[in-house]
Design a protein around this motif. Structure first.
Motif, mmCIF file in Angstrom:
data_model
loop_
_atom_site.group_PDB
_atom_site.id
_atom_site.type_symbol
_atom_site.label_atom_id
_atom_site.label_comp_id
_atom_site.label_asym_id
_atom_site.label_seq_id
_atom_site.Cartn_x
_atom_site.Cartn_y
_atom_site.Cartn_z
ATOM 1 N N ARG A 1 0.780 -1.315 0.011
ATOM 2 C CA ARG A 1 -0.026 -0.118 -0.042
ATOM 3 C C ARG A 1 1.072 1.114 0.100
ATOM 4 O O ARG A 1 0.661 2.459 -0.707
ATOM 5 C CB ARG A 1 -0.742 -0.163 1.247
ATOM 6 N N PHE A 2 1.990 1.248 0.825
ATOM 7 C CA PHE A 2 2.984 2.418 0.755
ATOM 8 C C PHE A 2 3.529 2.501 -0.465
ATOM 9 O O PHE A 2 3.635 3.840 -1.238
ATOM 10 C CB PHE A 2 3.849 2.037 1.853
ATOM 11 N N THR A 3 3.839 1.451 -1.467
ATOM 12 C CA THR A 3 4.378 1.712 -2.517
ATOM 13 C C THR A 3 3.545 2.237 -3.718
ATOM 14 O O THR A 3 3.809 2.875 -4.604
ATOM 15 C CB THR A 3 4.924 0.185 -3.294
ATOM 16 N N LEU A 4 2.221 1.944 -3.506
ATOM 17 C CA LEU A 4 1.209 2.485 -4.262
ATOM 18 C C LEU A 4 1.160 4.144 -4.113
ATOM 19 O O LEU A 4 0.930 4.890 -5.020
ATOM 20 C CB LEU A 4 -0.206 1.936 -3.987
ATOM 21 N N ASP B 1 -3.743 6.615 -4.235
ATOM 22 C CA ASP B 1 -4.469 6.441 -2.910
ATOM 23 C C ASP B 1 -4.919 5.185 -2.823
ATOM 24 O O ASP B 1 -6.109 4.837 -3.492
ATOM 25 C CB ASP B 1 -5.249 7.529 -2.478
ATOM 26 N N PRO B 2 -4.360 4.003 -2.209
ATOM 27 C CA PRO B 2 -5.021 2.862 -2.249
ATOM 28 C C PRO B 2 -6.402 2.462 -1.523
ATOM 29 O O PRO B 2 -7.284 1.777 -1.810
ATOM 30 C CB PRO B 2 -4.051 1.741 -1.554
ATOM 31 N N ALA C 1 7.760 16.443 -0.174
ATOM 32 C CA ALA C 1 6.092 16.046 -0.580
ATOM 33 C C ALA C 1 6.089 14.741 -1.283
ATOM 34 O O ALA C 1 6.852 14.250 -1.773
ATOM 35 C CB ALA C 1 5.912 17.236 -1.455
ATOM 36 N N THR C 2 4.775 14.482 -0.902
ATOM 37 C CA THR C 2 4.367 13.151 -1.388
ATOM 38 C C THR C 2 3.982 13.276 -2.861
ATOM 39 O O THR C 2 3.336 14.388 -3.222
ATOM 40 C CB THR C 2 3.265 12.450 -0.712
ATOM 41 N N ILE D 1 0.423 16.203 -6.691
ATOM 42 C CA ILE D 1 -0.823 16.280 -7.618
ATOM 43 C C ILE D 1 -1.982 17.120 -7.342
ATOM 44 O O ILE D 1 -2.642 17.776 -8.153
ATOM 45 C CB ILE D 1 -1.311 14.704 -7.816
ATOM 46 N N GLN D 2 -2.387 17.144 -6.104
ATOM 47 C CA GLN D 2 -3.470 17.732 -5.471
ATOM 48 C C GLN D 2 -3.141 19.315 -5.432
ATOM 49 O O GLN D 2 -3.973 20.004 -5.817
ATOM 50 C CB GLN D 2 -3.908 17.294 -4.180
#
Length: 183
Positions: free
Chosen positions: A83-86, A92-93, A136-137, A142-143
């Motif tokens: 889920r972290f790799t996604l 966002d899983p 940043a993630t 993206i957001q």
């Protein structure tokens, strides 16, 4: 992520995504495949690059190297790390569409190209400092870019317009006050 009585916080930063892609393959499918095969190197690197707190990172790596069957520890972290790799890929899983809508063309792009574009958007479009962009993630970038696009395309809410007008008014009055102080 809970690890035998303690919790560690993984942050899917752009820096982490790039480090994992450079070490374990250019595409998320490469490192996800390694993860599901129980590849200890990918798990170690996800802990090393994804856990920002030094104490938590040390505890997680010690837990991974601890006694007892390694297979059980690997199995315990495989799904949370998947889920972290996604999230490293900007997904966002918990909020993923099951399939692309029909007729939506998708141009092939490598993961490294995607990360480079996110960094360019964060520093070029959003004018973030490079260190801020690295921390940043992908999802945050993206957001922020989506929000920036709405703000600059005229799709802005009345509340945001009022907030912007107030901010500009306060900026002008503050500038005038400073001008008077220096005159």
């Amino acid at each position: 992520m809970k690890l035998d009585g303690f919790t560690v916080r993984l942050r899917p930063s752009l820096r982490c995504a790039l480090a994992i892609a450079e070490e374990h393959g250019p595409e998320p499918s490469d490192f996800c495949g390694k993860l599901f095969k129980g590849h200890l190197g990918i798990i170690t690197d996800l802990f090393a690059h994804g856990i920002e707190d030094d104490e938590q990172r040390a505890c997680a790596l010690a837990w991974l190297a601890g006694s007892g069957p390694l297979r059980k520890r690997v199995e315990a972290v495989s799904l949370p790390l998947y889920r972290f790799t996604l999230r490293l890929a900007g997904a966002d899983p918990d909020d993923m569409p099951r399939a692309l809508p029909p007729g939506v063309p998708r141009a092939p792009i490598t993961f490294a190209q995607s990360l480079a574009e996110l960094f360019a958007a964060a520093t070029g479009v959003l004018c973030w400092h490079p260190e801020v962009a690295w921390r940043a993630t992908p999802r945050e970038i993206i957001q922020a870019v989506e929000r920036w696009g709405k703000t600059h395309s005229g799709e802005i809410s009345e509340e945001d317009r009022a907030r912007r007008a107030l901010s500009e008014s306060l900026d002008r009055s503050g500038f005038e006050t400073l001008k008077k102080m220096t005159a």
